[in-house]
Scaffold this motif. Structure first.
Motif, short mmCIF file in Angstrom:
data_model
loop_
_atom_site.label_atom_id
_atom_site.label_comp_id
_atom_site.label_asym_id
_atom_site.label_seq_id
_atom_site.Cartn_x
_atom_site.Cartn_y
_atom_site.Cartn_z
N ILE A 103 -1.71 2.92 1.22
CA ILE A 103 -1.60 3.21 0.19
C ILE A 103 -0.28 1.54 -0.12
N GLU A 104 0.68 1.65 0.21
CA GLU A 104 1.14 1.10 0.86
C GLU A 104 0.83 -0.59 0.79
N THR A 105 -0.04 -0.43 2.03
CA THR A 105 -0.85 -1.53 2.48
C THR A 105 -1.69 -2.34 1.38
N ASN A 106 -2.83 -1.04 0.95
CA ASN A 106 -3.32 -2.11 -0.36
C ASN A 106 -2.72 -2.15 -1.50
N LEU A 107 -1.42 -1.77 -1.69
CA LEU A 107 -0.86 -1.75 -3.58
C LEU A 107 -0.28 -3.37 -2.85
N GLY A 108 0.06 -3.57 -1.37
CA GLY A 108 0.86 -4.76 -0.99
C GLY A 108 0.13 -6.46 -1.39
N ARG A 164 7.20 -1.97 3.59
CA ARG A 164 7.65 -0.81 4.00
C ARG A 164 6.20 0.55 4.64
N ALA A 165 5.15 -0.16 5.00
CA ALA A 165 4.26 0.09 5.33
C ALA A 165 3.80 -0.03 7.12
N LEU A 166 5.18 -1.20 7.34
CA LEU A 166 5.20 -0.66 8.83
C LEU A 166 6.61 0.20 8.80
N VAL A 167 7.44 0.10 8.21
CA VAL A 167 8.48 1.51 8.57
C VAL A 167 7.37 2.10 8.64
N ILE A 168 6.86 2.75 7.73
CA ILE A 168 6.17 4.07 7.96
C ILE A 168 5.48 4.16 9.34
N ASN A 169 4.21 3.18 9.92
CA ASN A 169 3.66 2.69 10.58
C ASN A 169 3.79 1.78 11.50
N PRO A 170 4.48 1.36 12.14
CA PRO A 170 4.52 -0.04 12.73
C PRO A 170 3.37 -0.70 13.65
N GLU A 171 1.99 -0.13 14.30
CA GLU A 171 1.06 -0.56 14.49
C GLU A 171 0.31 -0.21 13.65
N TYR A 172 -0.07 -0.70 12.05
CA TYR A 172 -0.58 -1.04 11.23
C TYR A 172 -1.17 -2.21 11.16
N THR A 173 -2.35 -2.75 11.87
CA THR A 173 -2.33 -3.79 12.22
C THR A 173 -2.65 -4.33 10.76
N LEU A 174 -3.68 -3.73 10.06
CA LEU A 174 -3.52 -4.67 8.35
C LEU A 174 -2.66 -4.51 7.83
N ALA A 175 -1.46 -3.93 7.76
CA ALA A 175 -0.61 -4.90 7.04
C ALA A 175 0.19 -5.70 7.83
N LEU A 176 0.11 -5.66 8.69
CA LEU A 176 0.98 -6.85 9.52
C LEU A 176 -0.14 -8.26 8.84
N TYR A 177 -1.42 -8.03 9.19
CA TYR A 177 -2.06 -9.53 8.25
C TYR A 177 -1.68 -9.27 7.54
N ARG A 208 1.56 -10.69 16.00
CA ARG A 208 2.07 -8.95 16.20
C ARG A 208 0.25 -8.48 15.54
N ALA A 209 -0.06 -8.56 15.43
CA ALA A 209 -1.78 -8.09 14.23
C ALA A 209 -2.56 -8.99 15.14
N TRP A 210 -2.62 -9.80 16.09
CA TRP A 210 -3.21 -10.29 17.17
C TRP A 210 -3.08 -9.06 19.01
N ARG A 211 -1.73 -9.14 18.53
CA ARG A 211 -1.89 -8.17 20.13
C ARG A 211 -1.75 -6.72 19.78
N GLN A 212 -1.55 -5.91 18.19
CA GLN A 212 -2.19 -4.25 18.30
C GLN A 212 -3.63 -4.48 18.07
N SER A 213 -4.68 -5.65 17.75
CA SER A 213 -6.02 -5.17 17.18
C SER A 213 -6.26 -5.04 19.06
N GLY A 214 -5.73 -5.24 19.93
CA GLY A 214 -6.30 -4.82 21.42
C GLY A 214 -6.45 -7.03 22.02
N ASN A 215 -5.97 -7.31 21.20
CA ASN A 215 -5.56 -8.91 21.60
C ASN A 215 -7.11 -9.50 21.12
#
Length: 198
Positions: free
Chosen positions: A85-90, A108-121, A142-149
């Protein structure tokens, strides 16, 4: 057909209206009918953050950014711990031209889940739209690394860096990635057990 059957039995079932709306959009590309069904679902369950999130995302996809922001703000107020929700709102804030608020909600989305790739993108896109290229680059990496390269994301990142005059950084980044791939392949080759004679 299944959702329509459910609604014949329970015309006030919000999830069935939402499911039918989603099916209308995905199977038929009928966004107006999908929106109508989601509005009905939210009217039946106005305090359901999942339905509000879906309504906001559908509004976003229809380029109705003020409506997306309104629905997603309500969803975030009801469920402030949901990184989606935080990512979509952003993302909706970013499209609505509200960059600072976009960055705040994506962080804020990344504080909740630091590995949320869509939020990083999304954070990268928000920084990029504000001309904050070093911050954008950091989020994209960071998004690239977390997406499994992911190779597609790597190629996109290379093109992004080149388009912003960061050719030396691009060269070093590609060199480091290539070196890492070579090292990993070498290590895997050494771990392969030798075949026994027999």
């Amino acid at each position: 057909t299944a959702f329509e059957a459910a609604l014949r039995l329970q015309p006030r079932m919000a999830r069935a209206h939402a499911g039918l709306g989603s099916a209308m959009v995905e199977a038929r590309g009928d966004y107006p009918e999908g929106m109508s069904r989601y509005l009905t679902a939210v009217k039946l369950e106005p305090e359901n953050p999942a339905l509000l999130n879906d309504l906001g995302w559908l509004s976003y996809k229809m380029n109705r950014y003020p409506e997306a922001v309104a629905a997603l703000e309500k969803a975030a107020a009801l469920d402030p711990k949901d990184p989606m929700i935080e990512t979509n709102l952003g993302l909706a804030y970013q499209k609505a031209g509200r960059g600072e608020e976009a960055i705040a909600h994506l962080e804020r989305a990344l504080v909740i889940n630091p590995e949320y790739t869509l939020a990083l993108y999304g954070l990268g896109k928000a920084h990029e739209s504000r001309g904050q290229y070093p911050e954008a680059l950091q989020a994209y990496r960071r998004a690239w690394r977390q997406s499994g390269n992911d190779l597609y994301l790597l190629l996109w990142l290379q093109a992004y860096m080149a388009s912003h005059g960061q050719v030396m950084i691009l060269f070093l980044f590609v060199f480091v990635v290539a070196l890492a791939v070579i090292v990993l392949r070498t290590l895997r080759g050494r771990r392969t057990p030798a075949t026994q004679k027999g």
